[in-house]
Design a protein around this motif. Structure first.
Motif, short mmCIF file in Angstrom:
data_model
loop_
_atom_site.label_atom_id
_atom_site.label_comp_id
_atom_site.label_asym_id
_atom_site.label_seq_id
_atom_site.Cartn_x
_atom_site.Cartn_y
_atom_site.Cartn_z
N LEU A 245 4.25 -6.67 0.83
CA LEU A 245 3.15 -5.76 1.17
C LEU A 245 2.22 -5.58 -0.02
O LEU A 245 2.66 -5.65 -1.17
CB LEU A 245 3.72 -4.41 1.60
CG LEU A 245 4.55 -4.43 2.88
CD1 LEU A 245 5.25 -3.10 3.08
CD2 LEU A 245 3.67 -4.75 4.08
N PRO A 246 0.93 -5.35 0.24
CA PRO A 246 0.00 -5.09 -0.86
C PRO A 246 0.44 -3.87 -1.68
O PRO A 246 1.10 -2.97 -1.16
CB PRO A 246 -1.33 -4.81 -0.15
CG PRO A 246 -1.20 -5.44 1.18
CD PRO A 246 0.25 -5.35 1.54
N GLN A 247 0.06 -3.87 -2.93
CA GLN A 247 0.44 -2.78 -3.82
C GLN A 247 -0.04 -1.44 -3.25
O GLN A 247 -1.15 -1.32 -2.77
CB GLN A 247 -0.17 -2.98 -5.20
CG GLN A 247 0.32 -1.98 -6.20
CD GLN A 247 -0.12 -2.35 -7.61
OE1 GLN A 247 -0.70 -3.39 -7.84
NE2 GLN A 247 0.17 -1.48 -8.54
N GLY A 248 0.86 -0.46 -3.26
CA GLY A 248 0.54 0.87 -2.76
C GLY A 248 0.98 1.10 -1.32
O GLY A 248 1.05 2.23 -0.86
N ILE A 249 1.26 0.02 -0.58
CA ILE A 249 1.72 0.15 0.81
C ILE A 249 3.23 -0.03 0.83
O ILE A 249 3.77 -0.93 0.19
CB ILE A 249 1.04 -0.88 1.72
CG1 ILE A 249 -0.45 -0.60 1.78
CG2 ILE A 249 1.64 -0.86 3.12
CD1 ILE A 249 -1.24 -1.56 2.62
N SER A 250 3.91 0.83 1.57
CA SER A 250 5.36 0.72 1.66
C SER A 250 5.83 1.02 3.09
O SER A 250 5.14 1.66 3.87
CB SER A 250 6.04 1.67 0.68
OG SER A 250 5.75 3.00 1.02
N ILE A 251 7.03 0.54 3.38
CA ILE A 251 7.69 0.88 4.64
C ILE A 251 8.47 2.14 4.34
O ILE A 251 9.43 2.13 3.57
CB ILE A 251 8.57 -0.26 5.13
CG1 ILE A 251 7.68 -1.47 5.42
CG2 ILE A 251 9.37 0.16 6.35
CD1 ILE A 251 8.40 -2.72 5.81
N SER A 252 8.03 3.24 4.92
CA SER A 252 8.53 4.55 4.51
C SER A 252 9.61 5.10 5.42
O SER A 252 10.30 6.04 5.06
CB SER A 252 7.37 5.53 4.42
OG SER A 252 6.64 5.57 5.63
#
Length: 167
Positions: free
Chosen positions: A97-104
């Motif tokens: 994933l692009p930096q700053g995006i996460s699977i939360s």
């Protein structure tokens, strides 16, 4: 006698201010906002999960999706029942994933949370409802799968578990 005249300090400051505004405008236009990038990634994941479920039904082999906070990958069951990472498909390849995006967050209907995030698509039977939350800063989207196989992206508020989607 004729005096040669240069630029005054005021004129130079006006030109520098115009150049600064121009560069600021160009950088704001070329850099997509946080919400748009997150929506794009959620849409991509939704389409890939739908494709994985369809491929599992067509090939007769189970496909699994696993994720860490910063990326995800797909697995295929072989004839012996062992899981092998899919490396022969450009669509179902491992993704970061692009930096700053996460699977939360991650939740599957009628299942207690286990150690990792894992979702399996079997060739037979009905699908389980699931919710996969993706976040970037204060922005949230959920990829929601229904028991009839519909996968879609919905805006989410905060760290909800998508209760409505699992009913």
């Amino acid at each position: 006698m004729r005096r040669e005249r240069g630029f005054t300090l005021i004129e130079m400051l006006v030109v520098l201010m115009i150049i600064g505004l121009f560069f600021g405008l160009v950088s704001a236009i070329t850099r997509p906002d946080e919400r748009a990038v997150l929506r794009l990634e959620a849409d991509r994941l939704s389409q890939l999960l739908d494709f994985a479920a369809t491929e599992a039904r067509l090939t007769g082999r189970s496909i699994a999706w696993t994720a860490e906070e910063s990326g995800y990958r797909f697995w295929r069951s072989d004839d012996k029942g062992e899981w092998l990472e899919i490396r022969d498909s450009d669509l179902l390849r491992a993704r970061t994933l692009p930096q700053g995006i996460s699977i939360s967050r991650f939740r599957v209907e009628n299942m207690r949370p286990q150690g990792g995030m894992r979702l399996e698509f079997t060739p037979y039977g009905s699908s389980l409802a699931f919710v996969i939350g993706m976040s970037s800063g204060d922005e949230y989207f959920s990829v929601v799968g229904s028991p009839v196989g519909d996968v879609r992206v919905v805006p989410a508020k905060g760290n909800t578990d998508g209760e409505l989607a699992l009913r």
